[in-house]
Design an enzyme around this catalytic site. Structure first.
Site, PDB file in Angstrom:
ATOM      1  N   SER A  20       0.833  -1.196   0.000  1.00 21.85           N
ATOM      2  CA  SER A  20       0.000   0.000   0.000  1.00 21.85           C
ATOM      3  C   SER A  20       0.876   1.257   0.000  1.00 21.85           C
ATOM      4  O   SER A  20       1.800   1.383   0.800  1.00 21.85           O
ATOM      5  CB  SER A  20      -0.918  -0.007   1.226  1.00 21.85           C
ATOM      6  OG  SER A  20      -1.715   1.145   1.255  1.00 21.85           O
ATOM      7  N   GLY A  21       0.560   2.193  -0.901  1.00 23.09           N
ATOM      8  CA  GLY A  21       1.331   3.423  -1.002  1.00 23.09           C
ATOM      9  C   GLY A  21       2.457   3.363  -1.995  1.00 23.09           C
ATOM     10  O   GLY A  21       3.178   4.347  -2.187  1.00 23.09           O
ATOM     11  N   THR A  54      -2.182   1.972  -7.951  1.00 28.19           N
ATOM     12  CA  THR A  54      -3.357   2.552  -8.610  1.00 28.19           C
ATOM     13  C   THR A  54      -2.944   3.544  -9.682  1.00 28.19           C
ATOM     14  O   THR A  54      -3.490   3.555 -10.785  1.00 28.19           O
ATOM     15  CB  THR A  54      -4.257   3.239  -7.563  1.00 28.19           C
ATOM     16  OG1 THR A  54      -4.656   2.270  -6.582  1.00 28.19           O
ATOM     17  CG2 THR A  54      -5.491   3.835  -8.212  1.00 28.19           C
ATOM     18  N   ASN A  84      -0.866   5.658   2.764  1.00 26.49           N
ATOM     19  CA  ASN A  84      -1.269   6.135   1.443  1.00 26.49           C
ATOM     20  C   ASN A  84      -2.558   6.925   1.588  1.00 26.49           C
ATOM     21  O   ASN A  84      -3.494   6.476   2.222  1.00 26.49           O
ATOM     22  CB  ASN A  84      -1.492   4.926   0.506  1.00 26.49           C
ATOM     23  CG  ASN A  84      -1.774   5.336  -0.923  1.00 26.49           C
ATOM     24  OD1 ASN A  84      -1.770   6.521  -1.242  1.00 26.49           O
ATOM     25  ND2 ASN A  84      -2.009   4.373  -1.778  1.00 26.49           N
ATOM     26  N   SER A 122      -5.448   4.837  -0.833  1.00 20.09           N
ATOM     27  CA  SER A 122      -5.138   3.406  -0.835  1.00 20.09           C
ATOM     28  C   SER A 122      -6.334   2.605  -1.328  1.00 20.09           C
ATOM     29  O   SER A 122      -7.465   2.800  -0.890  1.00 20.09           O
ATOM     30  CB  SER A 122      -4.769   2.956   0.586  1.00 20.09           C
ATOM     31  OG  SER A 122      -4.553   1.563   0.617  1.00 20.09           O
ATOM     32  N   SER A 123      -6.089   1.710  -2.285  1.00 20.27           N
ATOM     33  CA  SER A 123      -7.150   0.811  -2.762  1.00 20.27           C
ATOM     34  C   SER A 123      -7.411  -0.244  -1.704  1.00 20.27           C
ATOM     35  O   SER A 123      -6.518  -1.003  -1.343  1.00 20.27           O
ATOM     36  CB  SER A 123      -6.729   0.130  -4.073  1.00 20.27           C
ATOM     37  OG  SER A 123      -6.531   1.063  -5.082  1.00 20.27           O
ATOM     38  N   GLY A 131      -0.842  -5.322  -2.225  1.00 23.96           N
ATOM     39  CA  GLY A 131       0.475  -5.951  -2.117  1.00 23.96           C
ATOM     40  C   GLY A 131       0.597  -6.730  -0.828  1.00 23.96           C
ATOM     41  O   GLY A 131      -0.307  -6.785   0.005  1.00 23.96           O
ATOM     42  N   GLU A 159       1.279  -7.558   2.804  1.00 22.57           N
ATOM     43  CA  GLU A 159       1.099  -6.675   3.957  1.00 22.57           C
ATOM     44  C   GLU A 159       1.639  -7.340   5.222  1.00 22.57           C
ATOM     45  O   GLU A 159       1.289  -8.487   5.539  1.00 22.57           O
ATOM     46  CB  GLU A 159      -0.384  -6.324   4.146  1.00 22.57           C
ATOM     47  CG  GLU A 159      -0.921  -5.431   3.032  1.00 22.57           C
ATOM     48  CD  GLU A 159      -2.317  -4.931   3.309  1.00 22.57           C
ATOM     49  OE1 GLU A 159      -2.954  -5.436   4.270  1.00 22.57           O
ATOM     50  OE2 GLU A 159      -2.784  -4.036   2.584  1.00 22.57           O
TER      51      GLU A 159
END
Length: 1078
Positions: A110-111, A115, A160, A163-164, A390, A392
């Site tokens: 994330s980040g 995206t 992020n 973040s998605s 991703g 985590e």
């Protein structure tokens, strides 16, 4: 304007190493240092063969402009600096030209910018594919689906700001030309727990904040919302505002995107009503109450929020209130209803909010798919773009992190398999011997999680379905029994003694050694999150809603379709989705983008080596490089290889005439490169060690410097020689121009002198000739005078006797001649003006000129009338012809005539064509209207007048009602026999019709008009033009008019009137109609 393309390889002006396969030496430190060096120079992309490493710069860089798109368009992958556009172009061209379905796998934590990377891929493909109204609409819908899904599926996290919180896989479908036809979106595991609770420093999904910030007051009132974030328990306040994020503007963007994608207005309204209902669910609070039987139950504290939710969703308030307080359990034919305590009520409330939002999100994806799906059924080419969470590793890892990391294990597995497969296929295709490559196969980890009998997900499902008391601890005990001996599973509760004293591993946790590192999972919440349980009472309450969207979201609530079978668990659903995704990816040619975030602060220009090192490890990038260079580190087609290094050999420089492969063989033999360092494929040269490539680059760089020196020397010589030749040419031109100028000046002097001499000579000759001519003239004049005097004397002597006999007559004739001459000369100076109406004429000077004087006056008047008429236009001639006709008809006959002479004949006194009042009359008359005037029609019975519209056309006379425009009478011109009028100063006239005609059935017309002279004249001329017969105009103070079967005498008398100067008409008896004229 064409630009010079200098760069032909990523090896040119390379900062660090553009392709990690060429990194020497290859270890973790050199890998990180190379990324840092490139990052510090704004080079955020690096290759590992065909894999792109993308480092998030946390700022805007000028490398995504339309010019960059054109630069990378239709270029070889290794031709320019590493860029995401190069991979996008390679994938698109392979799909378009080689008919290979593609997939682009974007991974990272994330980040890291996953995206944004997916947006860049889609924007590049949209920019380079075809154009056209329909194609542009499809592209716009595909691109605008992103803002909608981001608003409902993205949130701010500590790592992020966008973040998605779901996985997205989009299949973009193309036709045979490479133009987009549509797309299909699949979503994976929305983090719906975020709806009811967010970690500290994080926000709920964007859409909640966007509605409250960007919606109008009227719209918020419809949704029963307030703009204050603090009013809602589901919204964390510590991070409600995000720097650099304009929620109000983003809300307008989302609404516009929904409209472009194809959402109807009522669908958009329904979506926001559901979002508002979810937001308000968090404000429902419960209080405990004790029943008589001793059981605890819960009641809603403030029912106002519940009432507003029911008004929004169309649910009966009592039904929803009961669903929050009771739970009904059905088993075969039995139903058991139990009360819910406060904790269970809060659980039910949160479960409803999570399910409502997650189902809304799934509905949004389905609705977008309906809009963007391909409309044609032709065979399609497909490019898939996978933007998924991703790997985590948090301080507290729960069920969500477990299944996310399971998905990443599967992606890593397919990445290794497809990479090795691609390498092996290229070796076989090029005829190079394939050697087996040792690598870590994470299939054992995937099996630990997904095995149908002994996998962790299977154990979790089994525990959830087991009767009796089921807790997270019983689940962990089961894992310890089944997975204790697995080498990648660790737990202090297991019987394996090596972890009994590991204090870093709490008793309520287990640890899995993933390919990216060890991750410790808190077992708390695994069972509940896997069950994902929503009470049937709440499902049925939602189904009873009058809100069409909410009703569609809960089909299982329909009592007619009650299914007692337990719904599938969240883990099994996700496992099936991942299996489908893997099967889909294996049918496509893979392209990889590995995203890395350089720091946790979201700051530009900051590169945290420890954080990057951690990501490099769990992404397996070093292992990827080792797999890629296990055989040959670098390969290149023969043509670009020869083109790049041909200057290193005299035989290949500057041009090689034979096949490219033969040229490369000559080149490598000339350079003395050992044979074990390279191999010749069918279309490519394979280089084993990067040192060999760098040696070639060093030799090329040195040779280019030598060539640059040689070119500079030749250029300077050419430049000096060119300058000398130019100066020589200029000198010759200047000299020739000067010589010409000098000769011109000399010639002008000579010419001027010759002209001066000639002028003097011609002047002298002319003066001499003049003197001679003057002398000759004087001699001739003298001789003439003498001869005249002599002849006069002779004549006088001869005729003297006749002079006295005829002297009187001679004198009379001479005198008369002189008087006539004087008369005409005086008349010339006394002529009157050319106006035909000018009556002035000079007085007659002599009586004997009386007849001559009158005739001369008549001729002059006729002449000036002709001059005046010659000035007329055709229209003026027509007017004067009508005036002349009127003069012949009425002059000295009608007392009204003199007043009409100065009035122009207009004809159209009513604007029939322009006035909407007369539209009906205009539609009824097809012919050209000659005259349109309001007249008074005299009533046959009492002599009273009624207004009528009098129309004269080319063939007819029409009378119409002035108010309604209805035609009352229509008379052909051939049926008009006579027009009668008085000689006095009135506007009355009678139109006599032919006896026996259809128009004469009611008798003649007796009318009155203010433009009698004009109307009678135009009627006379039109009748003459159409019937070739003159219309009889009778002027008499007494005439007969036919009224039906009777003839009535119309008599005009003099008299003073009460109405002033207006004539009046009165019926005296059956045979007399008297008109009094003032």
């Amino acid at each position: 304007m064409a630009k010079m393309e200098v760069k032909t390889s990523l090896l040119d002006d390379m900062i660090g190493v553009g392709d990690m396969v060429l990194l020497e030496p290859l270890n973790e430190d050199s890998f990180i240092n190379n990324l840092k060096k490139r990052f510090d120079h704004n080079e955020v992309y690096t290759y590992i063969g065909s894999v792109v490493i993308s480092i998030n710069p946390y700022r805007s860089l000028p490398i995504y402009t339309p010019e960059k798109v054109e630069e990378y368009r239709n270029r070889n992958f290794y031709e320019l600096s590493p860029h995401i556009f190069a991979l996008s172009d390679e994938a698109y061209r392979s799909l378009r030209d080689q008919d290979k379905d593609q997939c682009i796998l974007i991974t990272g934590e994330s980040g890291a910018g996953k995206t944004e990377a997916s947006k860049l891929v889609m924007s590049y493909v949209a920019a380079v594919c075809g154009k056209g109204a329909e194609v542009n609409q499809v592209k716009e819908q595909l691109l605008q689906s992103n803002p909608v899904l981001e608003a409902f599926g993205n949130a701010k996290t500590v790592r992020n700001d966008n973040s998605s919180r779901f996985g997205k896989y989009m299949d973009i479908e193309f036709d045979f030309k490479g133009d987009p036809l549509g797309g299909v979106i699949s979503n994976y595991l929305l983090e719906k727990s975020r709806v009811v609770k967010q970690p500290r420093g994080e926000r709920n999904f964007h859409i909640f904040y966007q509605i409250l910030s960007g919606a109008s007051e009227e719209f918020l009132c419809k949704l029963k919302l307030e703009r204050d974030f603090s009013r809602y328990n589901y919204l964390g306040l510590d991070s409600a505002r995000v720097n650099g994020v304009d929620d109000a503007s983003n809300f307008r963007t989302v609404r516009n995107a929904m409209q472009i994608v194809g959402f109807m207005d009522h669908e958009t309204q329904s979506v926001f009503e559901v979002v508002a209902a979810v937001l308000k669910l968090g404000n429902i609070e419960f209080k405990p109450e004790s029943r008589a039987n001793g059981l605890d139950e819960s009641k809603i504290k403030d029912k106002n929020e519940l009432k507003e939710i029911c008004e929004l969703t169309g649910i009966d308030q009592s039904v929803l209130e009961r669903a929050f307080s009771f739970r009904t359990v059905e088993a075969k034919q039995e139903k058991v209803s139990t009360t819910l305590n406060v904790a269970q009520a809060y659980y039910a409330r949160d479960a409803l909010a999570k399910n409502l939002y997650s189902r809304l999100f799934s509905w949004l994806v389905t609705r977008i798919n309906e809009s963007i799906k391909a409309q044609t059924k032709v065979r399609k080419k497909v490019m898939g773009v996978l933007d998924i969470y991703g790997f985590e590793i948090f301080e507290d890892n729960s069920f969500e992190q477990f299944i996310i990391n399971y998905c990443n294990e599967k992606l890593q597995q397919i990445f290794i398999e497809l990479t090795l497969k691609e390498e092996q296929e290229e070796y076989i295709r090029e005829g190079i011997e394939w050697t087996h490559i040792e690598y870590f196969n994470n299939a054992i980890i995937c099996d630990l999680i997904e095995n149908n009998q002994t996998g962790i997900l299977a154990m979790l499902d089994e525990e959830c379905l087991r009767p009796g008391t089921v807790t997270d601890d019983t689940f962990l005990e089961k894992l310890n029994q089944v997975c204790a001996t697995h080498q990648h599973f660790e737990s202090r509760m297991s019987k394996c003694s090596r972890f009994l004293n590991d204090t870093s591993l709490p008793h309520s946790c287990f640890r899995i050694q993933h390919y990216a590192g060890k991750v410790m999972y808190q077992v708390e919440g695994f069972v509940d999150k896997n069950n994902d349980l929503l009470y049937r009472d709440l499902s049925q309450a939602m189904w009873k809603a009058n809100h069409s969207l909410i009703k569609a979201l809960f089909p299982e609530g329909n009592p007619a379709k009650i299914n007692l079978k337990r719904p599938p668990t969240a883990g099994s659903q996700f496992k099936a989705s991942v299996a489908t995704l893997m099967k889909n990816l294996q049918t496509k040619n893979p392209n990889y983008i590995r995203c890395i975030k350089p720091n946790d602060k979201k700051a530009a220009h900051v590169f945290n080596e420890a954080l990057v090192c951690h990501q490099i490890r769990y992404l397996g990038l070093l292992e990827n490089v080792r797999v890629r260079r296990a055989g040959y580190a670098f390969r290149q087609p023969y043509e670009p290889c020869l083109e790049r290094y041909k200057m290193l050999c005299k035989q290949t420089w500057p041009h090689w005439r034979g096949p490219a492969r033969a040229g490369v063989e000559v080149l490598f033999n000339e350079l003395g490169i050992p044979e074990e360092e390279f191999s010749f494929g069918r279309s490519k040269i394979f280089i084993r060690n990067p040192r060999t490539l760098f040696k070639l680059e060093d030799l090329r760089k040195q040779r280019l410097e030598d060539l640059a020196t040689l070119i500079g020397k030749i250029y300077r010589g050419w430049k000096c020689r060119t300058r000398f030749l130019l100066m020589k040419k200029c000198q010759i031109i200047i000299a020739s121009w000067y010589r010409r100028y000098s000769q011109q000046q000399k010639y002008q002097k000579i010419k001027s002198s010759a002209i001066t001499v000639q002028s003097y000579i011609r002047g002298w000759k002319a003066r001499k000739l003049l003197r001679e001519l003057k002398h000759l003239k004087r001699c001739n004049e003298a001789a003439t005078v003498i001869a005249a005097y002599w002849h006069g004397t002779q004549v006088r002597r001869e005729y003297r006797k006749f002079f006295r006999a005829n002297a009187g007559r001679k004198i009379y004739e001479f005198t008369l001649q002189r008087l006539m001459q004087k008369y005409f000369l005086e008349m010339k100076n006394k002529m009157p003006s050319l106006s035909p109406i000018d009556k002035n004429w000079p007085a007659r000077p002599y009586l004997f000129l009386d007849s001559t004087h009158k005739e001369l006056k008549r001729i002059f008047h006729l002449w000036r009338c002709k001059k005046y008429r010659d000035q007329f236009t055709d229209q003026q001639k027509l007017i004067y012809e009508e005036k002349l006709e009127a003069s012949e008809l009425f002059k000295d006959k009608k007392a009204l005539y003199p007043a009409s002479v100065g009035q122009p004949f207009q004809g159209a006194y009513l604007e029939i064509s322009e006035n909407p009042k007369y539209k009906k009359l205009k539609d009824a008359v097809d012919e050209k209207i000659i005259i349109a005037e309001v007249v008074n029609k005299i009533n046959r019975a009492n002599g009273k007048a009624a207004s009528r519209i009098f129309l004269l056309t080319k063939n007819n006379v029409l009378l119409a009602d002035q108010k309604s425009g209805t035609i009352k009478s229509e008379v052909p011109l051939g049926d008009v026999t006579k027009v009668s009028m008085s000689s006095q100063n009135d506007g009355f006239f009678a139109v006599h019709l032919k006896e026996g005609s259809e128009a004469a059935s009611k008798g003649d017309f007796l009318l009155s008009s203010d433009h009698l002279i004009e109307m009678a004249t135009k009627l006379y001329r039109t009748t003459l033009s159409q019937t070739k017969q003159k219309l009889n105009i009778e002027i008499s103070d007494e005439f007969l008019v036919q009224f039906k079967q009777d003839k009535v005498c119309v008599k005009f008398i003099q008299g003073s009137q009460k109405n002033g100067n207006i004539p009046t008409c009165k019926r005296k008896n059956n045979r007399l109609l008297e008109v009094a004229v003032p």
